[in-house]
Design an enzyme around this catalytic site. Structure first.
Site, PDB file in Angstrom:
ATOM      1  N   GLU A  72       7.471  -2.765   8.434  1.00 31.08           N
ATOM      2  CA  GLU A  72       7.961  -4.033   9.065  1.00 31.08           C
ATOM      3  C   GLU A  72       8.557  -5.064   8.165  1.00 31.08           C
ATOM      4  O   GLU A  72       9.492  -5.486   8.361  1.00 31.08           O
ATOM      5  CB  GLU A  72       7.073  -4.343  10.150  1.00 31.08           C
ATOM      6  CG  GLU A  72       7.373  -3.362  11.352  1.00 31.08           C
ATOM      7  CD  GLU A  72       6.047  -2.478  11.448  1.00 31.08           C
ATOM      8  OE1 GLU A  72       5.419  -2.298  10.149  1.00 31.08           O
ATOM      9  OE2 GLU A  72       5.712  -1.585  12.197  1.00 31.08           O
ATOM     10  N   HIS A 141      -2.441  -5.137  20.962  1.00 35.73           N
ATOM     11  CA  HIS A 141      -1.394  -4.431  21.652  1.00 35.73           C
ATOM     12  C   HIS A 141      -0.674  -4.998  22.900  1.00 35.73           C
ATOM     13  O   HIS A 141      -0.111  -4.437  23.719  1.00 35.73           O
ATOM     14  CB  HIS A 141      -1.485  -2.661  21.905  1.00 35.73           C
ATOM     15  CG  HIS A 141      -1.154  -2.051  20.893  1.00 35.73           C
ATOM     16  ND1 HIS A 141      -1.830  -2.172  19.662  1.00 35.73           N
ATOM     17  CD2 HIS A 141      -0.526  -0.899  20.926  1.00 35.73           C
ATOM     18  CE1 HIS A 141      -1.467  -0.989  18.783  1.00 35.73           C
ATOM     19  NE2 HIS A 141      -0.699  -0.288  19.566  1.00 35.73           N
TER      20      HIS A 141
END
Lengths: 339, 313
Positions: A72, A141
């Protein structure tokens, strides 16, 4: 600039067509890619059959949807480099938590690139991320973090709450010549609403009034705005509900005008509280309109700790429309509500 | 490098002019730096000029060069003028970044300098993004990533090489290896061998980065291959940093042998020895460059400072 051709703003939905938040996003991306060949999407699993929870499934221009390795940080730099070399990238993250591995690129590079060189150049880059809780997803998450991105100069932060806003703000973000962080709450994906089928954009930095009332101003964005609206409607509360839609730039004038009318402020901020968006709104209103406040302002959001997994703990951790309604009711009764 | 060089007189003189411009500008910066006319940290590249000249002489304005913090040399070699460079160092509105960038953030998109970064490693990814833009738009330009040996310790370097290799992107990776990360020698900061690692991802060539002709030759082969669609290439250029990591002082931990390590001395000796240029000609070049630097400093000194209102714009 082909984008100037459809600089069209709707004050409110005009058609009767109802589509989901997810399809509204997908339609915006499809329209942007068809409209401008420089638009492309890149991201981890961006090109798989699930299409980023459906928001990019079956796009016409598949050649402009690129999957990436789990890199990323570099991929954010790749998107920035492409934006500086003639393209208009959309970098997408399946969860905002994954995006944090790219904070060097996001804060040191993407956010600063225009200021660093005297604002001579354009950085037409959109970074999309799906935010918020899932189902027992735990601390890595489930985060939101819009306040954190807004802290860094050079980033616009957009948090649409309705399908109509999702399309209009996404297209405005793609058309923008500065970097935009575009955060979509996963619990909004199945919501439906009216969305015009023709191209339109909504201005970045303009709040939307979701409910009119006289006795309390509630500022809430993203999922929190929908929860607040549910609370207000179900309990018939006399509340002005303002969804800023973009955390940054923030439509403070609209918020202040409301508080001057109601005398009370509550910010529902589904994020960590310390130094966050809620704190910013309360501070700004206190600075600019202290005399209008009849009661201490209130922030509602998450506890200052990581998200739990067990359903029992989740139900305590996360606010609900019912809890928002209780807090609003208490405030309307003049009771002191703790942030 | 021991292999014989073949070079035209014109090319040799142009390489020399670029290197001398970098050297003389750097020496002038070092001389003026203690007077505080430049309120910005400078990372000089005296001793590393051959890398900038040898590689950038193959690049076009459309090629996108992304630099790290040691910017001056490759920026000048890519086309940034002395006036906008010095004006930026002097913090003036006429600077290439209008006084907002300083030494570490130079900007000249017309010459393919979309910006430079002061965080080691990250700009490598931006060059890969430029390569991706060229590939997606089917255009003939390169992304050039310019970084030091220490950047190979950063994860972003591998993420970037991996992606460039996976997609066969038109990207040139230039590792300007001066052997030091600030004051840390490579033996302390890298367990890996740079070439061995780069070869995992792409064809890699090592070159003596103090030899302008060798660097020019190696860069020419690598860039030609990239332009023909051969995918990314890695140039490992070994060189020496004569100055401290930052500032105007000579480095006290690097030993410099002027005969062996000075890229300008080497090229001038070659040009004279092979009869391509006379000593008088070379002296004339140095004088012309000195005059251009005088002009740039006069320009910078006479230029206005940014006004505080610009921070509110």
């Amino acid at each position: 600039m082909p984008w100037s051709r459809f600089d069209r703003t709707y004050e409110a939905p005009t058609g009767g067509r109802q589509i989901t938040y997810c399809d509204a996003l997908r339609e915006g991306i499809e329209q942007a890619m068809s409209h401008d060949p420089r638009v492309f999407a890149i991201g981890l699993d961006a090109d798989d059959k699930f299409g980023v929870f459906g928001s990019m499934r079956d796009l016409t221009h598949k050649d402009r949807v690129l999957g990436t390795p789990i890199s990323e940080n570099a991929m954010t730099g790749v998107a920035l480099g492409a934006a500086l070399s003639g393209l208009r990238p959309i970098h997408v993250h399946l969860r905002v938590d994954f995006m944090l591995t790219a904070m060097d690129q996001i804060v040191n590079y993407v956010a600063k690139w225009q200021d660093m060189f005297g604002r001579q150049g354009k950085v037409p880059l959109v970074i999309r991320a799906i935010v918020g809780r899932g189902w027992g997803c735990g601390a890595q998450h489930s985060q939101t973090l819009h306040g954190w991105f807004a802290h860094s100069p050079g980033l616009k932060v957009v948090t649409p709450s309705t399908p109509y806003d999702a399309t209009g703000l996404l297209l405005a973000s793609i058309a923008d010549d500065s970097p935009v962080v575009f955060l979509e709450h996963r619990w909004l994906y199945k919501n439906t609403g009216e969305v015009p089928s023709e191209l339109y954009t909504l201005p970045l930095g303009k709040a939307n009034v979701l409910h009119r009332g006289e006795r309390l101003t509630v500022v809430a964005n993203s999922l929190a705005a929908m929860h607040a609206l549910t609370a207000i409607e179900q309990h018939g509360l006399d509340v002005d509900l303002i969804d800023p839609r973009t955390i940054k730039p923030l439509d403070l004038d609209n918020i202040i005008a409301s508080v001057q009318r109601t005398g009370r402020l509550m910010v529902v901020d589904y994020d960590f509280p310390f130094g966050g968006f809620g704190a910013e709104v309360v501070a700004a209103v206190t600075e600019r309109s202290f005399d209008a406040l009849r009661q201490p302002p209130v922030r509602l959001g998450f506890p200052d700790r990581g998200m739990p997994s067990s359903g029992v703990l989740e139900r305590t951790y996360y606010p609900t429309p019912e809890r928002l309604a209780q807090a609003m009711t208490s405030m309307l009764l003049g009771e002191v509500v703790r942030s | 490098m021991t292999r014989p060089h073949t070079i035209t007189r014109e090319r040799g003189l142009r390489l020399l002019r670029t290197m001398r411009t970098i050297r003389q500008a750097s020496e002038r910066i070092a001389a003026l730096y203690p007077t505080n006319v430049m309120e910005t940290p400078v990372h000089l590249c005296i001793g590393q000029e051959a890398v900038a000249a040898g590689i950038c002489h193959h690049l076009q304005d459309r090629d996108q060069l992304f630099l790290g913090h040691r910017t001056h040399g490759p920026a000048m070699a890519k086309g940034l003028g002395l006036r906008p460079l010095f004006a930026e160092l002097y913090g003036r509105t006429t600077g290439c970044s209008r006084g907002f960038g300083g030494s570490m953030h130079l900007y000249d998109p017309e010459h393919g300098l979309p910006g430079s970064s002061a965080i080691v490693g990250g700009s490598i990814a931006l060059a890969v993004g430029a390569g991706l833009a060229a590939q997606l738009q089917k255009q003939d330009f390169l992304g050039v990533a310019w970084f030091g040996d220490a950047a190979t310790n950063a994860g972003v370097c591998y993420e970037s090489m991996n992606f460039a290799a996976l997609r066969g992107l038109p990207v040139l990776f230039v590792c300007e290896d001066n052997g030091y990360s600030n004051v840390m020698p490579k033996s302390v900061h890298s367990a890996h061998d740079i070439e061995t690692l780069a070869k995992v991802f792409m064809p890699t060539v090592a070159v003596d980065g103090t030899d302008a002709l060798a660097t020019f030759a190696a860069a020419g082969e690598a860039i030609a291959s990239i332009r023909q669609g051969g995918g990314p290439r890695f140039l490992h250029c070994q060189t020496k940093r004569w100055m401290k990591h930052q500032g105007h002082e000579k480095c006290d931990i690097v030993t410099v042998d002027r005969e062996r390590d000075c890229p300008i001395h080497k090229l001038e000796a070659f040009l004279r020895g092979s009869g391509l240029a006379s000593g008088a000609e070379l002296a004339q070049t140095a004088c012309e460059i000195e005059a251009a630097i005088d002009d740039a400093i006069a320009f910078a000194s006479a230029s206005p400072f940014p006004t505080p209102e610009l921070l509110e714009a």
